[in-house]
Design a protein around this motif. Structure first.
Motif, mmCIF file in Angstrom:
data_model
loop_
_atom_site.group_PDB
_atom_site.id
_atom_site.type_symbol
_atom_site.label_atom_id
_atom_site.label_comp_id
_atom_site.label_asym_id
_atom_site.label_seq_id
_atom_site.Cartn_x
_atom_site.Cartn_y
_atom_site.Cartn_z
ATOM 1 N N ASP A 280 0.875 -1.173 0.000
ATOM 2 C CA ASP A 280 0.000 0.000 0.000
ATOM 3 C C ASP A 280 0.912 1.223 0.000
ATOM 4 O O ASP A 280 1.586 1.500 0.995
ATOM 5 N N GLU B 32 0.399 4.246 0.284
ATOM 6 C CA GLU B 32 0.038 5.354 1.184
ATOM 7 C C GLU B 32 0.328 5.041 2.652
ATOM 8 O O GLU B 32 0.420 5.949 3.475
ATOM 9 N N THR B 33 0.404 3.760 2.989
ATOM 10 C CA THR B 33 0.687 3.405 4.390
ATOM 11 C C THR B 33 1.977 2.610 4.532
ATOM 12 O O THR B 33 2.470 2.432 5.635
ATOM 13 N N GLY B 34 2.493 2.108 3.428
ATOM 14 C CA GLY B 34 3.718 1.309 3.488
ATOM 15 C C GLY B 34 3.510 -0.121 3.938
ATOM 16 O O GLY B 34 4.464 -0.843 4.201
ATOM 17 N N LYS B 35 2.263 -0.535 4.006
ATOM 18 C CA LYS B 35 1.999 -1.891 4.499
ATOM 19 C C LYS B 35 2.083 -2.925 3.384
ATOM 20 O O LYS B 35 1.559 -2.719 2.300
ATOM 21 N N PRO C 87 5.904 -1.008 7.921
ATOM 22 C CA PRO C 87 5.230 0.052 7.164
ATOM 23 C C PRO C 87 5.929 1.420 7.254
ATOM 24 O O PRO C 87 6.129 2.052 6.216
ATOM 25 N N PRO C 88 6.315 1.875 8.463
ATOM 26 C CA PRO C 88 6.986 3.197 8.483
ATOM 27 C C PRO C 88 8.275 3.213 7.657
ATOM 28 O O PRO C 88 8.593 4.213 7.013
ATOM 29 N N LEU D 252 7.318 3.384 3.925
ATOM 30 C CA LEU D 252 6.803 4.708 3.555
ATOM 31 C C LEU D 252 7.952 5.718 3.469
ATOM 32 O O LEU D 252 8.007 6.546 2.551
ATOM 33 N N ASP E 245 9.191 7.866 0.244
ATOM 34 C CA ASP E 245 9.372 9.318 0.284
ATOM 35 C C ASP E 245 10.746 9.703 -0.242
ATOM 36 O O ASP E 245 10.890 10.604 -1.058
#
Ligand SMILES: Cc1cc2nc3c(=O)[nH]c(=O)nc-3n(C[C@H](O)[C@H](O)[C@H](O)COP(=O)(O)OP(=O)(O)OC[C@H]3O[C@@H](n4cnc5c(N)ncnc54)[C@H](O)[C@@H]3O)c2cc1C
Lengths: 746, 284
Positions: free
Chosen positions: A611, A613-616, A734-735, A738, A742
């Motif tokens: 994902d 948008e969330t990094g999952k 996830p962080p 993401l 970025d």
């Protein structure tokens, strides 16, 4: 040991999917694990543990705790004299089980209490007063090698190198400088992996009982009750033969139950209190004070010709060993390039100390981290070369006759067949959607043989007890019963396998290195063959013919030759019934140091969706291809493949020890130490290849560990293919994903 | 430790009021028993409320629903009328734990446990739920006023929640809840977003937006509601919603997520939640 008669033979029982013998007991709760044994008059023991990552223990005042009614014994390091006679490893074990002058990590035991019940023991812990002097600490493997890092174990510091650097294991061939000079394309990257725990569901637990006459008993959840016996007896000054250790059912170990943790303390408390003592770790204690795996930090460099021929490879990986030295870096160095045939290669595994718990084995210990770096780098190399990543691996794959980077010349091995199976697998052709990606990676792991001793006893009704000294952590009892049944020519149901306690058999090495079914299987074969010799003798006696005229076929003795055509076959049961009058009980025994352990390779395919948008990351599909040599019980083999892959997935995505600035572990529970839950995983597909190990009568290779090696790299490659960012750090939480997105401006 | 299981609210309140030591209400016990095992509490009295008939029923009233404090997540999930009226509240409560936990856990327990990350709480806040508190006297308090800090509520000694009330369903309105967790279940929210809204001819007429796990207490974010009221949830409105949610966050950097990550994902989830609620309310 190579017995061509049995390689490639037709099997009757081997290869079938019989019911597991321990299933009913385990689902009904009748099975007894470490914490399920009780003794009359038993006490409850608890441990007081250091809240500091590194501290000098200036004083421990136990007087108040000792005076509390209901407290029967309190011990500290003062009660544990050093009886290790210069054995450094044993002294480490002693110091790890109870801190001596310093607490070396958050959770290091400093005192033990035995009391009539848990609440009394808890109160006693609060009454123990420890005066600490906090010392500087370090928990990161790279920080530990900085100039200003505190030295964790001055006794291991060597002149001329950093005090926290224990040693380097170096392996390789050729001349890497020349190799890189010849390369057209070179990819060089750095990676890090977090520290993970095996996450076995059953915490460490034991019931210890030492009598004033110097004998003792220990009921314990362990992968190696003989090794526990030997270690505990030596630490406590007992005679080895006088300490009987019984292994309970085991709720997972994965390497974490190969070494003693609090068991010597439970025995010492029992001896001091003169009462049986039960000690069960909490989950928090398991995380803080058992043996997780290493965190690592590494640089990998691989160079190839334009046509994809890899000409040089270098790996240097620092393995965080915790507060005591291990051989983890060395193992990692041996595995680094084992899947490939690279003329010039060098792998260096560095062992480093930190203020974290003493690292233990975790399923193919040290290989997954190294494979993450190597397999990620090979994938990047394939992109730079414009060659399909599977083809690039196949082009450089190790084969029979290739010399392994750590020395031996490979016999028949399975890496090429697993890669070919991956290439041809329908999974590779399945369509992928948006934000989805596919990754492939390979893995290697050793198997070991080792000391093994088994007994096979035939009962008066012809049913058979096979007693082995390796424990059953993954279905060994079923596989070993199948092997005995195969050899004797009887049914699987007629064989009952028991795990003998340490007083019933000679020494057996710990069940590690995927050796259980390999070694005890070998011992079962030879014990059964010895029993068959006895059966033939007894049949000869019953028939009153020479033993040379008796053959064993399909579970019966047959008299050979026309002159005996009137003698109808005697089944094993017929002979067993008459054992009393033909010479007594019928048995077979085998002891040996099992030789001929094979090696094992696997290749994995994984599809993920990220994902953005969330990094999952979600695992969509997963396929394991591994060489089993010979799958005795295919269900169990598949279970091992799946379990190993599942643990690798957890390691790749979320599992990680998180330390605070204070050097304390912040996530010592399953809420924040995230192993995958069922719904996180797809049904993991498996494909068993059987390339027989010539060193085993049936061709068996250990299967338990190898498949934890590829997942980290495979998932890293898949994530990169899904969203276009390369992950250099595991877990790919996830962080982190993401942030990488970025930074890449995706 | 004493264990009591009274059959009336009055008895329960009396037991709590009389106890001199530490007294706890035991609903599903999925927080309480864990804390007991971890030794973080040492109760002298536990009052089990699962035998009190008034607390084990879901009543449809003239003004909406009254959900007994002992109603489990599983029971809640089976109530068709509630599911239709407040799908977001039900889905939030049903996210708690696993099947086993669902058989026990309650909304009131989730609220009184007062975790910043409690899943059902933002959904209750967005839905305009109220807690019916009994004690010396009865009082009804909006859910957003109950939690005052991690683990802290306004409940006084001798007080307990008897039921949670939800307003009756209104036409063209709906709610939704989404949370972010690193796994698929059995986890604790890193961010939770609940939105309820009412449409008039496709335009959002009123809305309530609540966030969980991004501050010491669950938050009712008026600015975020303002960002979408009067819109048809176009991209601009969604961006404004996300920005309002992100800036309302007052999270901590911890093992579960960085400040930066929580802020970002609060915005992402707010957009997704709003779209679901909008669609459920009949918006296109
Ligand atoms: C495995 C597991 C997974 C979980 N997953 C989640 C999750 O995904 N999301 C989530 O939000 N939570 C989760 N939780 C936490 C817990 O399940 C919820 O908070 C649940 O809603 C608590 O409800 P309960 O009825 O079990 O509360 P209890 O444990 O009975 O009570 C919780 C607290 O509230 C008090 N209390 C209970 N009822 C009342 C009342 N009527 N009046 C006054 N005080 C009261 C109790 O005294 C106690 O202090 C999980 C817990 C476990 C064990």
């Amino acid at each position: 040991m190579n017995d061509p008669k049995y390689t490639g033979q037709e099997f009757k029982v081997i290869g079938s999917r019989v019911k597991r013998p321990d299933g009913i007991d385990k689902v009904t709760g009748r099975a007894r694990y470490g914490a399920d044994m009780n003794a009359p008059g038993q006490l409850v023991a608890l441990m007081l543990r250091s809240p500091h990552a590194h501290a000098r223990i200036k004083k421990i005042d136990i007087s108040k705790a000792e005076k509390l009614p209901g407290v029967k014994a309190v011990i500290t390091a003062a009660d544990l004299p050093d009886l290790t006679e210069g054995n450094a490893g044993l002294f480490d074990t002693l110091e790890n089980s109870m801190a001596r002058d310093r607490a070396l990590y958050d959770g290091h035991a400093v005192a033990g209490v035995a009391a009539i019940d848990k609440s009394t023991a808890k109160k006693a812990l609060k009454l123990i007063k420890v005066t600490y002097e906090k010392l500087p600490h370090v928990t990161d493997v790279d920080d530990a090698l900085e100039d200003d890092a505190p030295i964790i174990q001055p006794r291991y510091a060597t002149e001329g190198q950093h005090g926290n650097l224990i040693n380097k294991g170096e392996f390789g061939q050729g001349d890497i400088d020349q190799g890189f000079a010849e390369a057209d394309v070179i990819v060089e990257r750095s990676y890090k992996t977090g520290q993970t725990h095996q996450g076995y569901i059953e915490p460490h637990a034991c019931l210890a009982s030492v009598s004033p006459d110097g004998t003792g008993e220990l009921w314990v959840t362990t992968q190696g009750h003989y090794s526990y016996r030997n270690t505990c007896a030596q630490l406590l000054g007992m005679d080895i033969a006088k300490l009987k250790v019984t292994s309970s059912e085991i709720g997972g170990g994965f390497g974490g139950k190969t070494h003693v943790w609090m068991e010597p303390i439970a025995l010492a408390l029992s001896r001091k209190a003169n009462r049986p003592v039960k000690m069960v770790m909490s989950r928090e204690e398991v995380f803080k004070a058992s043996g997780p795996t290493c965190s690592t930090s590494m640089e990998i460099k691989i160079g190839a010709k334009k046509d994809g021929t890899i000409v040089a490879a270098r790996a240097e990986c620092r393995y965080m060993n915790g507060a005591f030295p291990g051989m983890w870096g060395t193992l990692g160095g041996m595995t680094a390039f084992a899947c490939y045939s690279i003329p010039n290669n060098k792998a260096i595994g560095v062992n480093v100390l930190c203020n974290r718990p003493k690292v233990a084995a975790y399923r193919a210990p040290s290989a997954p981290m190294m494979a993450f770096g190597v397999e990620s780098t090979i994938d990047q190399l394939s992109k730079e070369l414009g060659i399909d990543p599977v083809e690039l691996r196949l082009k450089n794959v190790a084969r029979e006759g290739t010399q392994a980077p750590y020395g031996p010349v490979w016999g028949p091995i399975g890496i090429e067949p697993t890669l070919e199976a991956v290439r041809d697998h329908p999974h590779m052709k399945a369509k992928l959607g948006k934000n989805q990606g596919r990754g492939v990676a390979c893995g290697f792991w050793f198997n070991i043989g080792g000391q093994t001793c088994s007994d096979l006893n035939i009962g008066p009704d012809g049913t058979v007890n096979l007693t082995v000294g390796t424990i059953d952590v993954g279905g060994a009892r079923a596989s070993l019963a199948m092997i005995a049944a195969e050899e004797l020519g009887i049914t699987y149901e007629d064989v009952k396998v028991n795990i003998g306690d340490t007083s019933s058999l000679g020494h057996n090495d710990t069940t590690e290195g995927s050796r259980g079914t390999f070694s005890s299987g070998m011992a079962a074969i030879f014990a059964a063959r010895k029993a068959v010799d006895v059966l033939k003798e007894r049949a000869a006696k019953m028939w009153q013919i020479p033993v040379e005229s008796v053959i064993w076929e399909d579970g019966s003795a047959r008299a050979n030759g026309k002159e005996h055509s009137n003698l109808s076959p005697l089944t094993l049961k017929d002979i067993a019934k008459k054992a009393g009058s033909t010479g007594g009980p019928i048995a077979g025994h085998h002891e040996a140091t099992a030789e001929g352990a094979g090696v094992s390779f696997a290749s994995h395919i994984v599809d993920v969706e990220v994902d953005p948008e969330t990094g999952k990351t979600q695992i969509l599909r997963y396929t394991v291809v591994q060489d089993a040599g010979k799958a005795i019980h295919p269900d169990y083999v598949e279970g091992q493949f799946q379990g190993a892959a599942a643990q690798g997935i957890g390691w790749a995505l979320n599992e990680e020890y998180i330390y605070g600035k204070d050097g304390r572990l912040q996530n010592s529970g399953f809420l924040d130490y995230r192993i995958p839950v069922c719904s996180d995983l797809p049904s993991i597909d498996t494909k068993i290849l059987e390339i027989p190990n010539p060193g085993h009568p049936y061709g068996i290779r250990g299967v338990g560990e190898t498949s934890i090696v590829p997942p980290l790299g495979a998932i890293g490659n898949a994530v990169s293919n899904a969203v276009g960012v390369r992950m250099y750090e595991v877990p790919m939480s996830p962080p982190r994903i993401l942030k990488a997105l970025d930074e890449a401006g995706v | 430790m004493r264990y009591e299981s009274p059959t009336t609210t009055k008895e329960a309140v009396a037991l709590l009021a009389q106890e001199k030591g530490q007294a706890y209400v035991l609903a599903g016990g999925t927080d309480l028993l864990v804390r007991l095992r971890l030794d973080t509490i040492e109760p002298d009295l536990m009052v089990d409320i699962k035998r009190i008939p008034a607390m084990t029923e879901i009543k449809k009233t003239a003004t909406g629903f009254k959900i007994g404090a002992a109603i489990s997540g599983a029971t809640l999930g089976k109530n068709k009328a509630l599911l239709k009226a407040w799908p977001g509240v039900v889905e939030a409560t049903n996210l708690i734990g696993s099947d086993q936990v669902q058989g026990r856990c309650t909304m009131a327990g989730n609220l009184c446990n007062a975790s910043p990350a409690a899943d059902s709480v933002p959904a209750m806040i967005a839905a305009g739920a109220k807690a019916i508190i009994v004690g010396k006297k009865k009082r009804t308090v909006a859910v957003e006023k109950i939690i005052i800090g991690p683990g802290q509520t306004i409940l006084e000694k001798g007080e307990m929640i008897e039921a949670i009330s939800l307003p009756a369903a209104v036409k063209n309105s709906a709610d939704a809840y989404l949370r972010f967790i690193p796994r698929t279940e059995m986890d604790i929210a890193v961010v939770g977003v609940a939105i309820s809204l009412k449409l008039k001819r496709g335009v959002i007429e009123s809305a309530r937006v609540a966030l969980g796990a991004v501050a010491p207490t669950p938050l009712l974010v008026k600015e975020a509601a303002k960002a979408i009221i009067g819109t048809k949830l176009d991209d601009e409105a969604l961006d404004a919603l996300a920005a309002a949610c992100s800036s309302a966050c007052n999270p901590i950097d911890d093992k579960r997520g960085t400040i930066e990550y929580r802020r970002r994902v609060a915005g992402v989830l707010a957009k997704r939640t709003a779209k679901i609620a909008y669609e459920r309310a009949g918006g296109k």
